[in-house]
Design an enzyme around this catalytic site. Structure first.
Site, PDB file in Angstrom:
ATOM      1  N   SER A  74     -23.134  77.095  30.220  1.00  0.00           N
ATOM      2  CA  SER A  74     -22.734  75.946  31.028  1.00  0.00           C
ATOM      3  C   SER A  74     -21.267  76.067  31.430  1.00  0.00           C
ATOM      4  O   SER A  74     -20.441  76.610  30.687  1.00  0.00           O
ATOM      5  CB  SER A  74     -22.930  74.642  30.253  1.00  0.00           C
ATOM      6  N   TYR A  82     -21.783  69.357  22.732  1.00  0.00           N
ATOM      7  CA  TYR A  82     -22.605  70.187  23.614  1.00  0.00           C
ATOM      8  C   TYR A  82     -21.802  71.377  24.132  1.00  0.00           C
ATOM      9  O   TYR A  82     -22.276  72.521  24.125  1.00  0.00           O
ATOM     10  CB  TYR A  82     -23.116  69.355  24.782  1.00  0.00           C
TER      11      TYR A  82
END
Length: 257
Positions: free
Chosen positions: A149, A162
Site C-alpha cells: 500500500s 495497518y
C-alpha cells in the site's frame, strides 16, 4: 493474450475488489486461476463464472485467513480443487498473489490489541506462511507478488497499525526475493493508492466531495481502479519482469507527488 498460458496462479482474497480484478486479468492472460475467498463463496463463484464465460479457466476455494491453522486449510483446499484440473500429473503452481488484507482505522492513542493482532495475522502472518508452506508447489521461475500500500510512505495517522503491516510486507518482499533467487523466483510488492473498491463505496463512491478530494491526490486527477493494479500485477507475473525482484512498485497514480 496468452502470455501466461500453461501457468497456474492463486490470488488470495479475489472474490471482490482489487483481488477480483487481478484474478480476471491473469485468467485473461491464459493462466488457470485459483480464486480464494475467506467468507464469500457466492462472490467467488461469480468471479469464476465471469472468467469461464470469457474463455478462461478458474476455480474457487475457501479458507479464512488470520485464524489458527489457516494456511494448512488454505493449501489443503487449493490442492483439492487444483487436482480437478490435473494437466498430465502436473499440479504445480507458478504465481502467488498475496492480496487479502484487513484495513482497520485506529488512531495510535486508541488502537486496540485485538485490531492490531487481527491485521498482523491476516496481512503479515498469512502471506508469510502461505509462501513457506507453498514452496514445494511453486515451480522454479515462479512469481510471488505481494499487495502492499502507498500508506507506507504517506504517514496516515488514522491507519498506523495497518500501515505498519504493509511496511512489514515490503520488508518480507525484499528478504524473500534473496531467499528465492536461487530458484529464479521473483518476489515483488505492488503498492496501490486510492482505489475505487467495494470496501470504500459508502464513503467514497456516494460522496461527491470525498470523490473529488480523493481524485485530486493523484497526479492524474482521478481515483484508481482495480484494473490499474491488475495490469501491473500482470506484468510482474509475466516473463517480461524476469529481471525485477525485491522491489516495491508504486501503483498509486502519483499520489501526493
Amino acid at each position: 493474450m496468452d502470455r501466461l498460458t500453461g501457468k497456474t496462479a492463486v490470488v488470495t482474497g479475489s472474490s471482490r475488489s482489487i483481488g477480483r480484478g487481478i484474478a480476471e486479468r491473469l485468467a485473461a492472460d491464459g493462466a488457470l486461476v485459483g480464486v480464494h475467498y475467506s467468507n464469500s463463496p457466492r462472490e467467488a463463484a461469480e468471479v469464476v463464472d465471469t472468467i469461464v464465460a470469457a474463455g478462461g479457466r478458474a476455480f474457487a476455494f475457501g479458507a479464512e485467513l488470520g485464524t489458527d491453522g489457516d494456511t494448512d486449510r488454505f493449501w489443503t483446499e487449493f490442492d483439492g480443487h487444483r487436482a480437478k484440473f490435473d494437466d498430465g500429473d502436473d499440479t504445480g503452481l507458478d504465481i502467488i498473489v498475496n492480496n487479502v488484507a484487513v484495513a482497520l482505522r485506529d488512531e495510535f492513542e486508541v488502537a486496540t490489541r485485538s485490531d492490531f493482532d487481527r491485521m498482523f495475522a491476516v496481512n503479515v502472518r498469512a502471506p508469510f506462511f502461505i509462501i513457506q508452506q507453498g514452496l514445494d508447489r511453486i515451480r522454479d521461475g515462479g512469481r510471488v507478488i505481494n499487495i502492499s500500500s502507498v500508506v507506507t510512505r504517506l504517514a496516515l495517522t488514522e491507519v498506523i497499525a495497518y500501515g505498519t503491516t504493509k511496511g512489514a510486507v515490503d520488508t518480507f518482499t525484499l528478504i524473500l526475493a534473496k531467499v528465492l533467487a536461487a530458484r529464479n523466483i521473483t518476489v515483488n510488492s505492488v503498492a496501490p493508492g486510492y482505489i475505487d473498491t467495494d470496501s470504500n463505496a459508502d464513503w467514497l463512491r456516494f460522496d461527491a466531495e470525498a470523490w473529488r478530494e480523493t481524485a485530486a491526490k493523484s497526479a492524474f486527477g482521478r481515483v484508481g481502479t482495480a484494473r490499474d493494479i491488475a495490469d501491473v500485477v500482470s506484468f510482474l507475473a509475466s516473463d517480461d519482469s524476469r529481471w525485477v525482484t525485491g522491489q516495491v512498485i508504486d501503483a498509486s497514480g502519483g499520489t501526493r507527488l
